[in-house]
Structure formats: C-alpha cells, structure tokens
Design a protein around this motif. Structure first.
Motif, PDB file in Angstrom:
ATOM      1  N   LEU A  66       0.669  -1.161   0.066  1.00 58.28           N
ATOM      2  CA  LEU A  66       0.028  -0.006  -0.105  1.00 58.28           C
ATOM      3  C   LEU A  66       0.730   1.358   0.050  1.00 58.28           C
ATOM      4  CD1 LEU A  66      -2.809  -1.175   2.403  1.00 58.28           C
ATOM      5  CD2 LEU A  66      -2.994  -0.509  -0.049  1.00 58.28           C
ATOM      6  N   VAL A  67       2.203   1.140   0.774  1.00 57.02           N
ATOM      7  CA  VAL A  67       2.782   2.401   0.734  1.00 57.02           C
ATOM      8  C   VAL A  67       3.540   2.685  -0.723  1.00 57.02           C
ATOM      9  CG1 VAL A  67       5.218   3.320   1.627  1.00 57.02           C
ATOM     10  CG2 VAL A  67       3.616   2.237   3.097  1.00 57.02           C
ATOM     11  N   TYR A  68       3.742   1.423  -1.168  1.00 55.92           N
ATOM     12  CA  TYR A  68       4.263   1.554  -2.631  1.00 55.92           C
ATOM     13  C   TYR A  68       3.139   2.391  -3.662  1.00 55.92           C
ATOM     14  CZ  TYR A  68       5.962  -0.675  -7.124  1.00 55.92           C
ATOM     15  OH  TYR A  68       6.286  -0.476  -8.527  1.00 55.92           O
ATOM     16  N   GLY A  69       2.142   1.753  -3.402  1.00 52.33           N
ATOM     17  CA  GLY A  69       1.056   2.143  -4.333  1.00 52.33           C
ATOM     18  C   GLY A  69       0.747   3.726  -4.039  1.00 52.33           C
ATOM     19  N   HIS A  70       0.888   4.210  -2.682  1.00 53.43           N
ATOM     20  CA  HIS A  70       0.506   5.473  -2.347  1.00 53.43           C
ATOM     21  C   HIS A  70       1.536   6.506  -2.964  1.00 53.43           C
ATOM     22  CE1 HIS A  70      -0.902   8.850   0.078  1.00 53.43           C
ATOM     23  NE2 HIS A  70       0.295   8.910   0.505  1.00 53.43           N
ATOM     24  N   ARG A  71       2.932   5.997  -2.685  1.00 56.01           N
ATOM     25  CA  ARG A  71       3.776   6.870  -3.132  1.00 56.01           C
ATOM     26  C   ARG A  71       3.805   7.106  -4.702  1.00 56.01           C
ATOM     27  NH1 ARG A  71       9.150   4.814   0.283  1.00 56.01           N
ATOM     28  NH2 ARG A  71       8.355   6.013   1.955  1.00 56.01           N
ATOM     29  N   ARG A  72       3.350   5.955  -5.443  1.00 56.50           N
ATOM     30  CA  ARG A  72       2.980   6.132  -6.992  1.00 56.50           C
ATOM     31  C   ARG A  72       1.843   6.804  -7.447  1.00 56.50           C
ATOM     32  NH1 ARG A  72       7.031   3.290  -5.711  1.00 56.50           N
ATOM     33  NH2 ARG A  72       8.743   2.933  -6.908  1.00 56.50           N
ATOM     34  N   GLY A  73       1.118   7.251  -6.627  1.00 57.33           N
ATOM     35  CA  GLY A  73      -0.147   7.926  -6.782  1.00 57.33           C
ATOM     36  C   GLY A  73      -1.360   7.022  -7.141  1.00 57.33           C
TER      37      GLY A  73
ATOM     38  N   LYS B  12      -7.008  14.306  -5.494  1.00 54.90           N
ATOM     39  CA  LYS B  12      -5.971  14.930  -5.896  1.00 54.90           C
ATOM     40  C   LYS B  12      -6.460  14.817  -7.584  1.00 54.90           C
ATOM     41  CE  LYS B  12      -2.287  14.353  -2.471  1.00 54.90           C
ATOM     42  NZ  LYS B  12      -1.049  13.528  -2.196  1.00 54.90           N
ATOM     43  N   ARG B  13      -7.223  15.550  -7.986  1.00 51.39           N
ATOM     44  CA  ARG B  13      -7.647  15.114  -9.388  1.00 51.39           C
ATOM     45  C   ARG B  13      -6.769  15.978 -10.309  1.00 51.39           C
ATOM     46  NH1 ARG B  13     -12.667  13.654  -9.341  1.00 51.39           N
ATOM     47  NH2 ARG B  13     -13.823  13.830  -7.365  1.00 51.39           N
ATOM     48  N   ASP B  14      -6.013  14.736 -11.041  1.00 50.27           N
ATOM     49  CA  ASP B  14      -4.864  15.570 -11.926  1.00 50.27           C
ATOM     50  C   ASP B  14      -5.139  14.478 -12.864  1.00 50.27           C
ATOM     51  OD1 ASP B  14      -2.632  15.916 -13.143  1.00 50.27           O
ATOM     52  OD2 ASP B  14      -1.680  16.551 -11.610  1.00 50.27           O
ATOM     53  N   SER B  15      -5.288  14.959 -14.381  1.00 51.00           N
ATOM     54  CA  SER B  15      -5.337  14.117 -15.587  1.00 51.00           C
ATOM     55  C   SER B  15      -4.228  13.404 -15.626  1.00 51.00           C
ATOM     56  CB  SER B  15      -5.826  14.963 -16.631  1.00 51.00           C
ATOM     57  OG  SER B  15      -4.725  16.134 -16.856  1.00 51.00           O
ATOM     58  N   ARG B  16      -2.918  14.061 -15.169  1.00 50.59           N
ATOM     59  CA  ARG B  16      -1.673  13.422 -15.488  1.00 50.59           C
ATOM     60  C   ARG B  16      -1.744  11.863 -14.505  1.00 50.59           C
ATOM     61  NH1 ARG B  16       2.400  17.806 -13.957  1.00 50.59           N
ATOM     62  NH2 ARG B  16       0.712  18.009 -12.532  1.00 50.59           N
ATOM     63  N   ILE B  17      -2.233  11.892 -13.623  1.00 48.45           N
ATOM     64  CA  ILE B  17      -2.348  10.826 -12.768  1.00 48.45           C
ATOM     65  C   ILE B  17      -3.036   9.884 -13.204  1.00 48.45           C
ATOM     66  CG2 ILE B  17      -3.219  10.069 -10.352  1.00 48.45           C
ATOM     67  CD1 ILE B  17      -2.730  12.763  -9.177  1.00 48.45           C
ATOM     68  N   ASN B  18      -4.082  10.375 -13.853  1.00 50.43           N
ATOM     69  CA  ASN B  18      -5.481   9.259 -14.474  1.00 50.43           C
ATOM     70  C   ASN B  18      -4.485   8.566 -15.563  1.00 50.43           C
ATOM     71  OD1 ASN B  18      -7.729   9.257 -13.576  1.00 50.43           O
ATOM     72  ND2 ASN B  18      -8.765  10.855 -14.314  1.00 50.43           N
ATOM     73  N   ARG B  19      -3.783   9.473 -16.404  1.00 50.68           N
ATOM     74  CA  ARG B  19      -3.202   8.734 -17.505  1.00 50.68           C
ATOM     75  C   ARG B  19      -2.117   7.917 -17.005  1.00 50.68           C
ATOM     76  NH1 ARG B  19      -3.419  13.743 -20.097  1.00 50.68           N
ATOM     77  NH2 ARG B  19      -0.883  14.104 -19.384  1.00 50.68           N
ATOM     78  N   ARG B  20      -1.320   8.140 -15.846  1.00 48.95           N
ATOM     79  CA  ARG B  20      -0.316   7.115 -15.465  1.00 48.95           C
ATOM     80  C   ARG B  20      -1.174   5.959 -14.958  1.00 48.95           C
ATOM     81  NH1 ARG B  20       2.974  10.865 -11.425  1.00 48.95           N
ATOM     82  NH2 ARG B  20       1.542   9.599  -9.764  1.00 48.95           N
ATOM     83  N   GLN B  21      -2.057   6.148 -14.383  1.00 43.57           N
ATOM     84  CA  GLN B  21      -2.892   4.754 -13.575  1.00 43.57           C
ATOM     85  C   GLN B  21      -3.174   3.888 -14.750  1.00 43.57           C
ATOM     86  OE1 GLN B  21      -5.639   6.164 -10.888  1.00 43.57           O
ATOM     87  NE2 GLN B  21      -4.349   6.290  -9.250  1.00 43.57           N
ATOM     88  N   GLU B  22      -3.547   4.473 -15.872  1.00 45.94           N
ATOM     89  CA  GLU B  22      -4.304   3.834 -16.990  1.00 45.94           C
ATOM     90  C   GLU B  22      -3.185   3.235 -17.764  1.00 45.94           C
ATOM     91  OE1 GLU B  22      -6.764   6.529 -18.613  1.00 45.94           O
ATOM     92  OE2 GLU B  22      -8.443   6.120 -17.249  1.00 45.94           O
TER      93      GLU B  22
END
Lengths: 288, 99
Positions: free
Chosen positions: A256-263, A271-281
């Motif tokens: 979970l810490v690993y996932g949290h650090r990578r957003g 933290k609505r950020d389209s860059r985060i969305n793209r990174r997750q997808e």
C-alpha cells in the motif's frame, strides 16, 4: 429479550438456528447463507465484469480457479495449525478433517486464480472484479456463522449477546455472561466495504488496486475483530488467524505504501490530476 | 464457452449423483471400513472433476475448455454448498456416524 441471570439487562439472547425450514424442507442454516452469499457474489461478479468489459473466457477461468482454490484452501487450512511440524496433521488428514477457514478459503482462492491464469497464459488483472463480490458474499455468509457458532468473547457492552447452551463451546466464555456479536461486526464491515468499493471503483482506475485496498482493509479489520472472536489464543494472547495475518499485514502495508507513493490512490483523496489518471491507466501485469 | 461450461456443470451434477448412489451401494455391501469406500469415491470424484477439468482445458478447444471449467466449478460449488457432504470431503462423514 432480557438476558436471564445477569445484571446486564440490555444484553440479548442470540438466536440460534441450526436449520431453516422452508415448508417441509429443512436446510442447514450455515450452508444456506454460504450458498446465498456465493450466489450474490456471482451476480455482483457478472455485473462488474460486464461493466468493465472483462473478457468472458478469462473471467470464467478466474472464477473456476477461485472456487476450486477456495474449496481446497478452506479445507487444507488446518494443515499448519502449529509451528512444530510434528503436531500438524498430514495433508491427507487436513483434507479429510480440516476446518473450514475463511482465511484459508480466501488464500486458496487467490492462489487458484493465479494458477488458472497461468494455465491459460492470461496476464490481465481480475482482482477488481472479485473485490466487491467477495465483500457482499461474505456479508451474507457471516449471517450463517452468527446463527450457528459461538458469537465471541465476553463483553460488558450493551449489545452483548448470550448464546444458548446448544452453541458450540467457545474458549474463554463464561456461562451467563454476554458476548461480542463478532460475526455481526464483520457483516457491518463487509457491507461498508462493498459500498466503499462501489464508490472507489471509478476513482481507483489502476487495475488491481481496488483488490489490494480491499485485502488490506480486511486484513486490518480481521486482525482487530479477532480480539472479540471466540477463537483459541495460542501465543502472546493472539489467535491462529492473527498469527497468520501478521506477515500478511506487513506485506500488504509495504504494497500500500508502494502504491501510495506512486499515486495509485490519489483520486481517493481528491488529487484530481489528469496526469495521474493517465499514469494509472498505463496498466499493469501479474497477480489477480 | 459459457454454454459449454453450464453443460460441464450439469455433467458434474449427474456424475456426482450416480457416484453417490454407487458409493452408497458399495458401502452397504461391505461390513467394515465403509469410510474407506467413501474416501476412495471422494478421491475418484475429485480426480474426474479437477484432473479431467484441467485436462479438457489444456486441450484448448472452445468446447473442451468450457466443459472442463464447468466440471471444476461444479465440484467446487457442490463442495462449498453441501459443506463437503456430496463430494465426500466433510469430516462428519468419517467421524460423525453418518455411515
């Protein structure tokens, strides 16, 4: 209903129903609620698979792996009851006489999905399909446990329940004393988890992370609720499920810490950020 | 494939039912060690459902995949829903005087 023979007037007598009667047909209560839970879980799984556009064949393979692994895992969980290997039963004895452990079933289901996906060479994530289904299924299944098993450890809390004499003996229980309705705590947790997963499914878009969050939350909850359960303590006042969960909690915390650090969970905290969305997808590979 | 999976599930139910009747017949005909008869039947049933199921999936034809998955799902669901009684994996069968 007032509890007989105690000063705790608010405590209630738990209803124990070994069998349910439908007309002339008697059905074991525990099996009935487990069956109902499996049925509801199947419905939720199918709806979630359709919503996510999951491939039919791979989903069916994952379900087969989960069911077979779960059925075997819950039976074999008695194989590792003691640290001293000489005190443990053989695999065959565990298979024939083992307990029916939910934790063993869930672990077996997880391993079963991994093996099934390996057999057909599928690398996609399927855990997010299972998470809400398992939560709702367990909420229903635990009602059967509440109606047939020792409810929990003694408590002075106003919602404590008294178990009739027909309920199996629980370690540490004192006759006439109210006990925690520990299975109802779990029903409440699983229902809350089901609703939370439905809320979070559009916010946690990286494949597999919804499942990771559910596993982490359940591991923490189960470790804590064991302090109210009627299970035998084996060492340092902790029960076998708690000792099973200790390494699991460490692993899931690191993950979970690993996932949290990578957003991966940023959308959960606005933290609505389209860059985060793209990174997750961008997707992932491995595990269910 | 979903249709053949249902066919596999139905096939397992049929095999389980026939196996149950045969096991009862054989167990009735022996004076001792009835639990061994049930144990052997449970192992054969699991081998048909799980071994046969995996084998059919590995053939990698659409209809064999569905059939194999159906067999495995059938064994698992019947084991879970009947608490192992119908597939011979419930301890009470061997220790609780069921036989």
């Amino acid at each position: 209903m007032r509890a007989p023979g105690t000063s705790d007037g608010a405590a209630r007598v738990a209803t124990v129903l070994p069998e349910l009667r439908f007309g002339g047909l008697a059905v074991p209560t525990h099996g009935f609620f487990v069956g109902l839970g499996v049925l509801l879980a199947a419905v939720v799984f199918v709806l979630e698979a359709r919503r996510r556009g999951a491939p039919h064949e791979e989903s069916l393979v994952a379900v087969a792996g989960a069911l077979v692994g779960g059925a075997i895992g819950m039976r074999l969980s008695g194989w590792a009851e003691h640290l001293d290997p000489h005190l443990n039963p053989t695999l065959l004895e565990a298979w024939m006489f083992g307990s029916r452990s939910i934790l063993g079933g869930l672990t077996g289901a997880y391993v079963g999905v991994l093996i099934a996906k390996r057999i057909i060479g599928y690398r996609g994530k399927t855990g997010d399909l299972f998470a809400p289904a398992v939560a709702l299924g367990m909420a229903v299944g635990r009602i059967g446990c509440f109606l047939t098993e020792a409810p929990g450890r003694p408590t002075g809390l106003p919602w404590g329940v008294h178990a009739p004499a027909s309920v199996p003996e629980c370690p540490g229980c004192v006759a006439g004393q109210a006990m925690h309705p520990s299975f109802l705590y779990e029903v409440a947790f699983q229902l809350a988890a089901f609703l939370a997963l439905r809320w979070a499914r559009d916010r946690v878009v990286r494949p597999g992370e919804l499942f990771t969050l559910y596993v982490g939350a359940y591991a923490v909850f189960r470790f804590l609720v064991e302090f109210t359960r009627a299970n035998e303590t084996v060492w340092l006042d902790l029960t076998r499920p708690q000792w099973f969960l200790v390494p699991g909690l460490v692993l899931v915390s690191i993950r979970l810490v690993y996932g949290h650090r990578r957003g991966y969970y940023d959308m959960l905290v606005h933290k609505r950020d389209s860059r985060i969305n793209r990174r997750q997808e961008e997707g992932a590979s491995g595990g269910p | 494939m979903v249709a053949t999976a249902f066919a596999g599930f139905a096939a397992f139910i049929l095999i389980n039912f026939v196996g149950f009747l045969v096991t009862l017949g054989v167990a009735d005909s022996v004076a001792e060690n009835k639990e061994v008869v049930v144990g052997v039947a449970a192992v054969i049933l699991a081998a048909i459902a799980l071994g046969g199921g995996v084998g059919l999936v590995l053939l990698r034809r659409p209809w064999t995949k569905g059939l194999g998955l159906g067999l495995m799902i059938g064994w698992a669901l019947v084991s879970i829903l009947s608490v192992g009684f119908c597939t011979g994996v419930n301890p009470d069968i061997y220790t609780g005087g069921t036989l």
